[in-house]
Design an enzyme around this catalytic site. Structure first.
Site, PDB file in Angstrom:
ATOM      1  N   CYS A   1       0.837  -1.203   0.000  1.00  0.00           N
ATOM      2  CA  CYS A   1       0.000   0.000   0.000  1.00  0.00           C
ATOM      3  C   CYS A   1       0.874   1.257   0.000  1.00  0.00           C
ATOM      4  CB  CYS A   1      -0.917   0.006   1.212  1.00  0.00           C
ATOM      5  SG  CYS A   1      -2.015   1.447   1.256  1.00  0.00           S
TER       6      CYS A   1
ATOM      7  N   HIS B   1       1.720  -7.334  -6.785  1.00  0.00           N
ATOM      8  CA  HIS B   1       1.127  -6.335  -7.671  1.00  0.00           C
ATOM      9  C   HIS B   1       2.223  -5.924  -8.652  1.00  0.00           C
ATOM     10  CE1 HIS B   1      -1.598  -2.566  -8.054  1.00  0.00           C
ATOM     11  NE2 HIS B   1      -0.881  -2.713  -9.153  1.00  0.00           N
TER      12      HIS B   1
ATOM     13  N   GLY C   1      -4.200  -4.652 -12.584  1.00  0.00           N
ATOM     14  CA  GLY C   1      -4.670  -4.359 -13.922  1.00  0.00           C
ATOM     15  C   GLY C   1      -5.364  -5.493 -14.651  1.00  0.00           C
TER      16      GLY C   1
ATOM     17  N   GLY D   1      -8.737  -7.140  -8.472  1.00  0.00           N
ATOM     18  CA  GLY D   1      -9.061  -6.063  -7.549  1.00  0.00           C
ATOM     19  C   GLY D   1     -10.249  -5.266  -8.014  1.00  0.00           C
ATOM     20  N   ARG D   2      -9.977  -4.106  -8.606  1.00  0.00           N
ATOM     21  CA  ARG D   2     -11.069  -3.204  -8.976  1.00  0.00           C
ATOM     22  C   ARG D   2     -12.063  -3.832  -9.940  1.00  0.00           C
ATOM     23  NH1 ARG D   2      -7.593   1.658 -10.899  1.00  0.00           N
ATOM     24  NH2 ARG D   2      -6.043  -0.010 -10.990  1.00  0.00           N
TER      25      ARG D   2
END
Length: 328
Positions: free
Chosen positions: A92, A163, A205, A225-226
């Site tokens: 993070c 990540h 991504g 993730g998103r």
């Protein structure tokens, strides 16, 4: 232990209501909490912070911290609450995290991260994993990632989630750090080649299940993730496409019907409807009535005393069923 597919820990998003919603779409996905700091767990309202529904298993607790002793105690507490894994956040990039000496800034201190992992491994009897970036700021990702990985694996880490971007702690905002640094999936693939016996999970991504399947030719697992949060309908395809199993439900309408008992129970214990339905915004994609669904929840779900009828009315505005075939 299975890390083939997971939904990433995301601050302010992957709370317990979100995780119950995601679980209804995939029996096999591994779910993660939002990052919780050791300070919050050691000194805060543990019952509120750590509570989760039994349906969420397998579910991992992500911790933020840099004190081996505090992390070990927080891990013990998490194990006592019934979590299936502890994941240490070394990725993070927010200023608050950096000021607290945890998150991505720890990539500059691999020996400390190893000490943290070793302390947690001594404290608990379930997997301890690490989520990191490929490097920070001016680090060379070839050496920085290998150095961190070697240290934490030697300390007993059971898996690495990477990540596939650098984090720029100086010069980019946390939001920019999610998009601006270029993705380098090849770097994560090379890490897996170097660590054939250690599960390596790729993150960053990845937008769909087809893309996830392509990554699985090179690594042990994929973390969405998103894409999983903003377009949760994608999760309907996970079990069938990645595990060869029947999806729990055929459509998002079926998922919402299955979600009703949980919502009714939560409303009865004082939870506001919007705390749950805020996670539903992206549930329908390119479906007639999707905009009306979102508008109805936005207008009526936030009202004091809003009940399950608000969700039922919103779902009724959607005129087609969302199929599990939408995997791309």
């Amino acid at each position: 232990m299975e890390w083939k597919f997971s939904v990433a820990p995301m601050m302010d998003w992957t709370d317990r209501h979100c995780r119950v919603f995601h679980r209804l779409m995939s029996r096999r996905a591994r779910l993660y909490t939002e990052m919780l700091t050791t300070g919050a767990i050691l000194h805060g309202d543990r019952a509120r912070l750590l509570a989760f529904d039994a349906s969420e298993h397998p579910v991992a607790l992500q911790l933020g911290g840099s004190s081996p002793a505090d992390l070990a105690e927080a891990a013990r507490i998490g194990e006592g609450f019934g979590y299936d894994e502890i994941n240490l956040n070394v990725g993070c990039p927010s200023d608050r995290v950096k000021d607290g000496r945890f998150g991505a800034c720890l990539m500059a201190e691999p020996s400390l991260v190893a000490d943290c992992v070793a302390a947690m491994k001594r404290a608990v009897n379930f997997p301890v994993t690490v989520k990191c970036r490929i490097g920070i700021d001016d680090q060379d990702p070839e050496s920085s990632l290998d150095t961190l990985a070697s240290a934490v694996v030697a300390a007993g880490a059971d898996a690495l989630v990477v990540h596939a971007r650098k984090a720029w702690l100086n010069g980019l905002s946390p939001k920019e750090n999610r998009d601006v640094p270029p993705l380098d999936y090849g770097r994560v693939y090379r890490l897996k080649t170097a660590l054939p016996d250690v599960p390596v999970i790729i993150n960053g991504g990845i937008v769909g299940i087809e893309e996830a399947r392509e990554h699985l030719a090179h690594v042990d697992g994929v973390m969405l993730g998103r894409a999983a949060y903003q377009e949760p309908w994608r999760l309907l395809a996970v079990d069938a496409e990645l595990f060869g199993e029947t999806a729990p439900y055929a459509s998002m309408k079926d998922v919402f019907e299955a979600m009703e008992p949980y919502i009714v129970r939560e409303l009865g214990s004082g939870t506001r409807l919007h705390a749950i339905t805020r996670h539903f915004v992206g549930a329908f994609h390119a479906v007639p009535g999707a905009r009306a669904f979102r508008r109805h929840l936005a207008e009526h779900g936030v009202r004091p005393g809003a009940g399950i009828d608000v969700l039922r009315e919103a779902v009724a505005l959607v005129r087609e069923r969302q199929s599990t075939s939408l995997a791309a």
